[in-house]
Design a protein around this motif. Sequence first.
Motif, PDB file in Angstrom:
ATOM      1  N   ASN A   1     -20.627 -67.872   6.554  1.00 15.19           N
ATOM      2  CA  ASN A   1     -21.457 -66.889   6.393  1.00 15.19           C
ATOM      3  C   ASN A   1     -21.455 -65.990   4.990  1.00 15.19           C
ATOM      4  N   ASP A   2     -20.222 -65.882   4.640  1.00 17.76           N
ATOM      5  CA  ASP A   2     -20.322 -65.218   2.953  1.00 17.76           C
ATOM      6  C   ASP A   2     -20.753 -66.229   1.994  1.00 17.76           C
ATOM      7  N   ARG A   3     -20.446 -67.595   2.193  1.00 14.19           N
ATOM      8  CA  ARG A   3     -21.051 -68.458   1.099  1.00 14.19           C
ATOM      9  C   ARG A   3     -22.485 -68.650   1.187  1.00 14.19           C
ATOM     10  N   ILE A   4     -23.076 -68.594   2.658  1.00 18.23           N
ATOM     11  CA  ILE A   4     -24.422 -68.561   2.639  1.00 18.23           C
ATOM     12  C   ILE A   4     -25.260 -67.357   2.025  1.00 18.23           C
ATOM     13  N   ASN A   5     -24.817 -66.222   2.433  1.00 21.44           N
ATOM     14  CA  ASN A   5     -24.893 -64.772   1.810  1.00 21.44           C
ATOM     15  C   ASN A   5     -25.198 -64.956   0.304  1.00 21.44           C
ATOM     16  N   ARG A   6     -24.099 -65.537  -0.248  1.00 24.90           N
ATOM     17  CA  ARG A   6     -23.771 -65.139  -1.687  1.00 24.90           C
ATOM     18  C   ARG A   6     -24.917 -66.307  -2.440  1.00 24.90           C
ATOM     19  N   GLY A   7     -25.168 -67.650  -1.577  1.00 19.30           N
ATOM     20  CA  GLY A   7     -26.087 -68.580  -1.951  1.00 19.30           C
ATOM     21  C   GLY A   7     -27.395 -67.905  -2.177  1.00 19.30           C
ATOM     22  N   ARG A   8     -27.741 -67.100  -0.884  1.00 20.11           N
ATOM     23  CA  ARG A   8     -29.309 -66.838  -1.108  1.00 20.11           C
ATOM     24  C   ARG A   8     -29.292 -65.442  -2.079  1.00 20.11           C
ATOM     25  N   ALA A   9     -28.349 -64.835  -2.112  1.00 19.95           N
ATOM     26  CA  ALA A   9     -28.323 -63.794  -3.296  1.00 19.95           C
ATOM     27  C   ALA A   9     -28.390 -64.362  -4.708  1.00 19.95           C
ATOM     28  N   ASN A  10     -27.797 -65.498  -4.998  1.00 27.82           N
ATOM     29  CA  ASN A  10     -27.999 -66.078  -6.242  1.00 27.82           C
ATOM     30  C   ASN A  10     -29.194 -66.924  -6.202  1.00 27.82           C
ATOM     31  N   ALA A  11     -29.707 -67.210  -5.356  1.00 28.70           N
ATOM     32  CA  ALA A  11     -31.203 -67.863  -5.394  1.00 28.70           C
ATOM     33  C   ALA A  11     -32.108 -66.830  -5.806  1.00 28.70           C
ATOM     34  N   GLU A  12     -31.917 -65.701  -5.317  1.00 28.57           N
ATOM     35  CA  GLU A  12     -32.738 -64.471  -5.767  1.00 28.57           C
ATOM     36  C   GLU A  12     -32.612 -64.026  -7.195  1.00 28.57           C
ATOM     37  N   LYS A  13     -31.268 -63.931  -7.625  1.00 22.58           N
ATOM     38  CA  LYS A  13     -30.722 -63.541  -8.798  1.00 22.58           C
ATOM     39  C   LYS A  13     -31.437 -64.270  -9.777  1.00 22.58           C
ATOM     40  N   TYR A  14     -31.312 -65.784  -9.656  1.00 18.41           N
ATOM     41  CA  TYR A  14     -31.697 -66.755 -10.661  1.00 18.41           C
ATOM     42  C   TYR A  14     -33.064 -67.235 -10.342  1.00 18.41           C
ATOM     43  N   ASP A  15     -33.809 -66.690  -9.900  1.00 15.43           N
ATOM     44  CA  ASP A  15     -35.143 -67.277  -9.236  1.00 15.43           C
ATOM     45  C   ASP A  15     -35.940 -67.844 -10.214  1.00 15.43           C
ATOM     46  N   THR A  16     -35.928 -67.192 -11.558  1.00 15.02           N
ATOM     47  CA  THR A  16     -36.925 -67.910 -12.704  1.00 15.02           C
ATOM     48  C   THR A  16     -36.252 -69.150 -12.970  1.00 15.02           C
TER      49      THR A  16
END
Length: 389
Positions: free
Chosen positions: A84-99
């Motif tokens: 779950n941690d990897r999934i949550n961090r992945g989604r956070a990174n997707a938002e952080k580096y959205d552009t």
Amino acid sequence: MKKLFLPAVLALSTSASTAVAFGGSFATFVEGLKSEAVANGIAPEVASAFFAGVRQDQSVLKADRRQGVFQLPFVHFARRLISNDRINRGRANAEKYDTVFDRIEQSYGVDRGVLLAFWAFETDYGTYQGDFNTANALVTLAHDCRRPELFRPQVLAAVELFEKGQFDPRTTTGAWAGEIGMVQMLPRDILENGVDADGDGKVSLKTSTPDALMSGGKMLQDLGWRAGEPWLDEVTLPADFDWSLTGLETIKTIAEWRALGVKPRNGPLTDGLAASVLLPQGHKGPAFIAYPNFRVYFDWNQSFTYVMTAAYFATRLQGAKVFDAGTPEPGLDGGQMKVLQTRLQARGHDVGGIDGILGAGMRAAVRAEQARLGLPVDGWPTPTLLSLL
């Protein structure tokens, strides 16, 4: 986090120069590499500077031969790598580096979930990139008699990067197999697909997330990734399904699979594409349908277990459900797998070596023997098959 799996081994182009003799004295071998670099147009003083101090690294050879994690079946491997941690961090990174991901999708057609999964598995989102000296690792593996044709071109590519000021043989570090940076790319791939995404005039795969992700996206496009197409979907199969139709060897249209009773578990399948039905743990385990883009994964890493897990994780990062593990039949441990490989080899099958790992050649051999013995032809080696052989 300690890396749990084989670093990516990419499909490499070789030239006639790779036929130069390998093995023998390490010092003599290094002199041969130096001469070859000069023959390829590298200035003699540059080649001498690169190879000065390069040494054989026994820890690299030990790592190369230590691949026990690939003896894990898909369900266990996936649960070990995906948290779950990897999934949550992945989604956070997707938002952080959205552009950045928008640029990748527009330029190269690679979905963000695909690169996020590689980024997670290769270096835990950049937090562990490996501490092996890259020049030593590449030269050690090129000298090793098992796969010199893979690594010799990478040494010469590293010399080119050094000449361009993009590689320091003394300080550049990475994975034991010579990959560098957040998504772990080999020198030849950096030369061909490295992207200066942040505009600072350098391709910095270790310290620049935009550079690393854009370079990974460009490399996947170069390997044949098809823009706008899926790669994997989980499916359900009818009880009377013909298991011999499963595996990468059988390709049918989605319409043909639908007529055979294949149904999606997470949403509609993508019409108009050819695909294969895969059973990573036999007919009682999870089932997936793999589209053409799935095959590109094998140019990133040749382990079926790794590829299945990375492709599945990419779908999870884009909203897919947790797979239905089913009730797969017990598999074999490492020792039993080696016994089975020995018996299959004795029957004339090419299993790719006695290493205890269920690779593509072994799956094909298992399927052939299952058909001969009247067992479900699903490519999953079981104690029953072992006893019958």
